[in-house]
Design an enzyme around this catalytic site. Structure first.
Site, PDB file in Angstrom:
ATOM      1  N   ASP A   1     -13.101   5.023   1.582  1.00 12.27           N
ATOM      2  CA  ASP A   1     -11.637   5.173   1.980  1.00 12.27           C
ATOM      3  C   ASP A   1     -11.232   6.471   2.018  1.00 12.27           C
ATOM      4  O   ASP A   1     -11.129   7.056   1.004  1.00 12.27           O
ATOM      5  CB  ASP A   1     -10.730   4.368   0.841  1.00 12.27           C
ATOM      6  CG  ASP A   1      -9.472   4.271   1.343  1.00 12.27           C
ATOM      7  OD1 ASP A   1      -8.855   4.933   2.174  1.00 12.27           O
ATOM      8  OD2 ASP A   1      -8.618   3.586   0.614  1.00 12.27           O
TER       9      ASP A   1
ATOM     10  N   ASP B   1       0.980  -1.146  -0.034  1.00 14.34           N
ATOM     11  CA  ASP B   1       0.116  -0.111   0.036  1.00 14.34           C
ATOM     12  C   ASP B   1       0.875   1.162   0.025  1.00 14.34           C
ATOM     13  O   ASP B   1       1.530   1.530   0.942  1.00 14.34           O
ATOM     14  CB  ASP B   1      -0.823  -0.290   1.248  1.00 14.34           C
ATOM     15  CG  ASP B   1      -1.723   1.266   1.489  1.00 14.34           C
ATOM     16  OD1 ASP B   1      -1.595   2.381   0.613  1.00 14.34           O
ATOM     17  OD2 ASP B   1      -2.340   1.316   2.685  1.00 14.34           O
TER      18      ASP B   1
ATOM     19  N   GLU C   1      -7.476   0.415  -4.447  1.00  6.45           N
ATOM     20  CA  GLU C   1      -7.316   0.431  -2.795  1.00  6.45           C
ATOM     21  C   GLU C   1      -8.606  -0.244  -2.325  1.00  6.45           C
ATOM     22  O   GLU C   1      -8.528  -1.201  -1.550  1.00  6.45           O
ATOM     23  CB  GLU C   1      -6.898   1.754  -2.246  1.00  6.45           C
ATOM     24  CG  GLU C   1      -5.480   1.891  -2.569  1.00  6.45           C
ATOM     25  CD  GLU C   1      -5.098   3.474  -2.352  1.00  6.45           C
ATOM     26  OE1 GLU C   1      -6.040   4.417  -2.001  1.00  6.45           O
ATOM     27  OE2 GLU C   1      -3.950   3.900  -2.659  1.00  6.45           O
TER      28      GLU C   1
ATOM     29  N   LYS D   1       2.594  11.345  -3.355  1.00  5.99           N
ATOM     30  CA  LYS D   1       1.596  10.464  -3.975  1.00  5.99           C
ATOM     31  C   LYS D   1       0.654  11.528  -4.881  1.00  5.99           C
ATOM     32  O   LYS D   1       0.011  11.250  -5.822  1.00  5.99           O
ATOM     33  CB  LYS D   1       0.670   9.567  -3.077  1.00  5.99           C
ATOM     34  CG  LYS D   1      -0.095   8.769  -3.650  1.00  5.99           C
ATOM     35  CD  LYS D   1      -0.620   7.775  -2.660  1.00  5.99           C
ATOM     36  CE  LYS D   1      -1.741   6.824  -3.292  1.00  5.99           C
ATOM     37  NZ  LYS D   1      -2.087   5.786  -2.391  1.00  5.99           N
TER      38      LYS D   1
END
Ligand code: AMP
Length: 605
Positions: free
Chosen positions: A172, A12, A150, A73
């Site tokens: 999420d 992850d 994800e 990211k």
């Protein structure tokens, strides 16, 4: 520990934290270092000039903000240089440093080299961002066996071992991104029905509103803006992030930072009190945006909220009481905390890794495309000429792998070529979508009629898109495989990046072999019916035919004044050659000169 040669780990790669996991004896296990499971996704150069990652890098954020990079990211998919000390790096290079640390952590933990991984990305990441992630992994010496979404990964953990039919929403809310997916699980098959998200919404934004709130108060009181000084800004951010976490359990928090600034030679201290109510008022618009996304995802899936069996919470920001309360209101039931919000995604990636390795008969995954893919086509002839639009071929949320085709007709009788411009996005206007590839199909002429051309899209689970265009009458065809078309690196850049990272890690890393190049062309045959009309090659000027060339020549013009010496001479020569190639209508030469010019401009910027 692992029972296999060449194991595959699940990673992850988060905005705030990253996690690596593996399946051992049928059970997913997070690999830690000294008991720490989360690796802060932060890299830095320490005062000794060495590369530091994780906690060490996060700890130096306040002291050396110019030598530390966090939340990379959010920049994946862009090639803007990121400063780290006196050097600059691309976002994939920075991410590679985090991945390399995770790879080392995993190799040490399982006692054998780790070279393969399943890596997760937000469902809403586009192809460009996924490609950047693959490239980061390559630079870190990892072969990416699969990129998975994800929420899909979290579902794999939630669903483990069950064969019941269920429809859930995975909500999420992490540090830098938010996404929500509606997922159906039945007889061992997991199907993502729809996904919605925002790659620019996360816990970082909540930190920022709190920073602004506290900094505004401080400015009113002392006349000093803490945001203007980089060290003060970072200290304030760290303090606010901690305060935000405490507000998940406490009703009131005190933020105290001594000697945070000075005025007229006198030190200034920060003391602020924030109540949960104040904080909730500040973050309400962000939480509302996530609820809107949930509604949209539901609408797209064709389900209502009452048809959901569960609403599964993932990501650190779901610990915020307001988030839970809003979801409870919306869902009219308690949201599920069945999975660990910090670890579920990595654990799910490990489950998927084991499945690829043939090690466990877990659920089968049916993923969907996060974006619509199509081509530029004319849907209307106006007085001024053809009006071009985005013509979708594979729609968003189509299950993968997907294969769709669409037939078009040429604009003019006896048109001898068509340009296939492949786009990704959701807007009808061409320029509001992302260009992901282009090729030309030469047509056989002589019939005196318009030609039919069938365009077929094949999209694999890994997001590799094969586009073919076929002249129906003759079977003449061209194929473009877009797996590297979005490559973030030119070959030379990648070599440079690899050797630089090798030196930085002070260790030898084995990297992937170079790919064959962005496009592979081949011939094949196909047929179908006519529909929309394609743009013509003959009737457009060189500028219209080579819009990228025009754009890069403009960019070269704007940078010309700042380029000197040999670079300036090279720039002039490349611009001249490019203009000539456009005039001669030589697409291969144009493409290669654009690449060279782009390379040069990247380094002189
Ligand atoms: P993730 O990307 O899932 O690791 O989530 C990290 C984000 O969750 C960061 O923005 C953290 O500040 C936030 N976070 C972690 N724990 C809490 C908490 N207890 N309350 C509020 N936010 C939290």
């Amino acid at each position: 520990m692992a029972d296999r040669q060449d194991p595959i780990v699940g990673i992850d790669l988060g905005t705030t934290n990253s996690v690596v996991a593996i399946i051992v004896d049928g059970k997913p296990l997070v690999l830690d270092e000294a008991g720490e499971k989360l690796l802060p996704s932060v890299v830095g150069i320490n005062p000794q000039g060495q590369l530091v990652t994780g906690v060490a890098a996060r700890n130096q954020l306040a002291a050396f903000p110019d030598r530390t990079v966090a939340s990379i990211k959010r920049q994946m998919g862009r090639m803007d240089p990121v400063a780290l000390g006196d050097q600059t790096f691309t976002p994939p290079e920075i991410s590679a440093m985090i991945l390399r640390r995770l790879r080392d952590r995993a190799s040490r933990a399982i006692g054998q080299p780790v070279n393969r991984a399943v890596i997760t990305v937000p469902a809403f990441f586009d192809e460009n961002q996924r490609q950047a992630t693959r490239e980061a992994a390559g630079l870190a010496g990892l072969t990416v066996e699969r990129i998975i979404n994800e929420p899909t990964a979290a579902t794999l953990v939630y669903h483990a071992g069950s064969h019941d039919r269920k429809q859930i929403a995975v909500y999420d809310f992490g540090g830098g991104t938010f996404d929500v997916s509606i997922v159906r699980m039945e007889a061992g098959v997991i199907e993502v029905l729809s996904s919605r998200g925002d790659v620019h919404l996360g816990g970082d934004d909540l930190d920022q509103v709190l920073v602004n709130h506290v900094a505004d108060q401080f400015q009113t009181e002392h006349g000093v803006d803490l945001r203007k000084n980089s060290q003060a800004r970072y200290r304030l951010w760290l303090a606010c992030e901690q305060a935000k976490r405490r507000l998940s359990t406490d009703e009131t928090v005190e933020i105290t930072e001594e000697f945070i600034a000075e005025k007229a030679g006198q030190p200034l201290h920060l003391t602020a009190t924030v109540t949960r109510e104040e904080f909730e008022e500040l973050i309400e618009p962000f939480v509302a945006r996530t609820i809107d996304s949930l509604d949209e995802a539901l609408r797209e899936s064709g389900l209502t909220i009452h048809q959901l069996d569960d609403l599964v919470l993932v990501g650190g920001s779901t610990r915020i009481p307001l988030v839970e309360a809003r979801l409870r209101e919306e869902f009219q039931r308690e949201p599920s905390r069945a999975v660990d919000p910090d670890l579920a995604v990595a654990l799910g990636a490990a489950v998927q890794a084991a499945m690829i390795d043939g090690r466990s008969a877990g659920p089968v995954l049916v993923d969907v495309t996060g974006h619509t893919l199509g081509i530029e086509a004319c849907t209307e002839m106006t007085f001024a000429g053809p009006k071009m639009f985005f013509s979708p071929i594979i729609h968003r949320n189509t299950p993968l792998p997907a294969r769709y085709e669409q037939a078009y007709s040429t604009l003019y009788d006896d048109q001898d070529a068509v340009d296939i411009h492949v786009l990704q996005g959701e807007r009808p206007e061409v320029h509001r979508n992302q260009s992901i590839g282009k090729f030309r199909l030469e047509l056989e002429t002589g019939s005196g009629d318009r030609n039919k051309v069938v365009v077929r899209f094949d999209l694999t689970l890994d997001g590799i898109l094969k586009v073919s265009a076929t002249q129906s009458a003759t079977g003449l065809s061209q194929v473009l495989t877009i797996q590297n078309a979005l490559s973030q690196f030119q070959a030379d850049d990648r070599d440079r990046a690899e050797s630089r990272l090798k030196t930085m890690f002070d260790d030898s890393v084995e990297f992937l072999d170079e790919d064959d190049g962005p496009f592979s062309n081949e011939w094949q045959a196909e047929d179908s019916d006519g529909k929309d009309a394609l743009s013509t090659a003959d009737h457009a000027s060189a500028e219209v035919r080579f819009p990228e060339a025009v754009a890069i020549l403009k960019k070269a013009d704007s940078l010309r004044a700042s380029v000197e010496g040999q670079d300036a001479e090279d720039l002039e020569l490349l611009c001249e050659n490019l203009k000539q190639a456009m005039t001669l209508d030589d697409p291969a030469a144009v493409a290669s000169l654009i690449a060279e010019l782009d390379d040069l401009l990247f380094y002189v910027r």
